[in-house]
Scaffold this motif. Structure first.
Motif, short mmCIF file in Angstrom:
data_model
loop_
_atom_site.label_atom_id
_atom_site.label_comp_id
_atom_site.label_asym_id
_atom_site.label_seq_id
_atom_site.Cartn_x
_atom_site.Cartn_y
_atom_site.Cartn_z
N LYS A 101 0.83 -1.22 0.00
CA LYS A 101 0.00 0.00 0.00
C LYS A 101 0.86 1.26 0.00
CE LYS A 101 -4.13 1.78 2.32
NZ LYS A 101 -5.10 1.54 3.42
N ARG A 104 3.81 4.75 -3.48
CA ARG A 104 3.16 5.94 -4.02
C ARG A 104 3.32 6.07 -5.54
NH1 ARG A 104 4.84 10.44 0.61
NH2 ARG A 104 3.81 9.40 2.36
N VAL A 106 2.45 3.99 -7.73
CA VAL A 106 1.30 3.41 -8.45
C VAL A 106 0.34 4.50 -8.90
CG1 VAL A 106 -0.64 1.81 -8.32
CG2 VAL A 106 1.54 1.21 -7.23
N ARG A 107 0.06 5.45 -8.01
CA ARG A 107 -0.86 6.53 -8.36
C ARG A 107 -0.29 7.39 -9.49
NH1 ARG A 107 -3.47 10.02 -3.59
NH2 ARG A 107 -4.42 7.96 -3.25
N ASN A 130 -4.48 -3.52 -2.30
CA ASN A 130 -3.87 -2.26 -1.87
C ASN A 130 -4.08 -1.09 -2.84
OD1 ASN A 130 -2.82 -3.36 0.50
ND2 ASN A 130 -1.00 -4.10 -0.54
N HIS A 131 -4.29 -1.40 -4.13
CA HIS A 131 -4.34 -0.32 -5.13
C HIS A 131 -5.60 -0.36 -6.00
CE1 HIS A 131 -0.28 0.80 -4.04
NE2 HIS A 131 0.08 -0.46 -4.16
#
Length: 317
Positions: A101, A104, A106-107, A130-131
């Motif tokens: 999670k 960062r 990934v976003r 998590n995403h």
């Protein structure tokens, strides 16, 4: 990939290692190394600029069929931006802690599930949890069977461990388990291969528990030497708290050892790979396995050739 697809030119762009800026060849594969360690903080911009320039040069010179990023992080962010801009295929291989999670990147990357490859069932589930994105592809690791000796080795090591000596790997648990097993098996023989910041702490724990005659810290060894030790071991114990897919465990299986770990990479059972839910259970499983007859039967989870072919299928080869 190179062995199975000799007509495909594979070029590696290495962001961090080695700690030098140079172009070289590794196993007939061109490598462009950017020495990312020299670009920290605001200087990262210049690293990214250099890599974008390198990608643009390659695009002018080559007919690029696609990009494959290792880990869902900085590398995948740059690769996806370049691929989107130039209408190229891009896949990102999720390999471990990048599924957590806290990642960062990934976003920033904002990947579609269709461009994500999970290394294991566990990572596929973990990443989605998590995403909110489920990796559409699953490509598990394989091993190079040609690296293993055909010579039969005597099982002189009861319990073996191998990996980086960092907190995540929990080798203090390995040592505590050997201390527990020693109560009923005073001459138990164990070894740990690897180096890292926890080495002095582990040496102190071995001394504190009176295990100097039972556990040997072998330090960092060449890969082939570790495989030889696996072939001499009855059990491969891996107490790591988190793993994407422990390649050393499938190497140990092929070496003829039984495996015990906390992390279960696949939903299905893997022959001779035992999963413990607690330290106490890990002690019990290991103790029972040591009572069984010695055996050297190899278990092949998957060959690296199969992994390479599955990966290239995603690129239409």
């Amino acid at each position: 990939l190179k062995n199975n697809f000799p007509s495909v030119e594979i070029i590696v762009l290495s962001f961090i290692y080695p700690f030098v800026r140079k172009n070289y060849t590794w196993n007939d594969v061109p490598v462009i190394a950017y020495n990312g360690r020299a670009f920290r903080g605001p200087l990262k911009y210049f690293l990214w600029k250099n890599i974008r320039h390198g990608l643009n040069e390659l695009h002018r010179q080559q007919d690029i069929i696609g990009l494959l990023s290792f880990w869902c992080g900085e590398c995948a962010w740059l690769a996806k931006n370049f691929a989107d801009k130039n209408n190229l295929l891009h896949f990102c291989w999720i390999l471990g802690q990048d599924a957590k999670k806290e990642n960062r990147w990934v976003r920033k990357i904002d990947p579609a599930g269709s461009e994500l490859i999970a290394l294991s069932d566990f990572l596929q589930t973990e990443f989605e949890k998590n995403h909110g994105i489920k990796p559409a592809h699953l490509v598990t690791p394989g091993i190079n069977t040609s690296m293993f000796s055909e010579e039969k080795k005597e099982k002189v090591i009861d319990v073996l461990g191998a990996g980086s000596l960092i907190p995540l790997k929990q080798y203090h648990i390995f040592i505590e388990i050997i201390a527990e097993l020693k109560k009923k098996q005073p001459c138990i023989r164990a070894a740990i291969c690897g180096k890292g910041p926890e080495e002095k702490k582990l040496q102190a724990l071995i001394k504190k528990l009176g295990l100097e005659e039972n556990i040997e810290l072998k330090g960092e060894l060449p890969h082939v030497e570790v495989l030889k030790l696996m072939q001499q071991s009855k059990i491969f114990l891996h107490p790591s708290a988190y793993e994407g897919f422990v390649v050393v465990c499938i190497e140990a299986l092929y070496a003829g050892a039984k495996v015990v770990s906390f992390v279960k990479p696949m939903n299905r059972e893997i022959h001779k790979w035992h999963i413990a839910s607690s330290q106490e259970e890990m002690v019990e499983i290991t103790r029972n396995l040591l009572k069984e007859e010695k055996e050297t039967t190899r278990v092949l989870f998957k060959s690296i050739d199969e992994t390479a072919k599955e990966m290239m299928q995603l690129f239409g080869n």
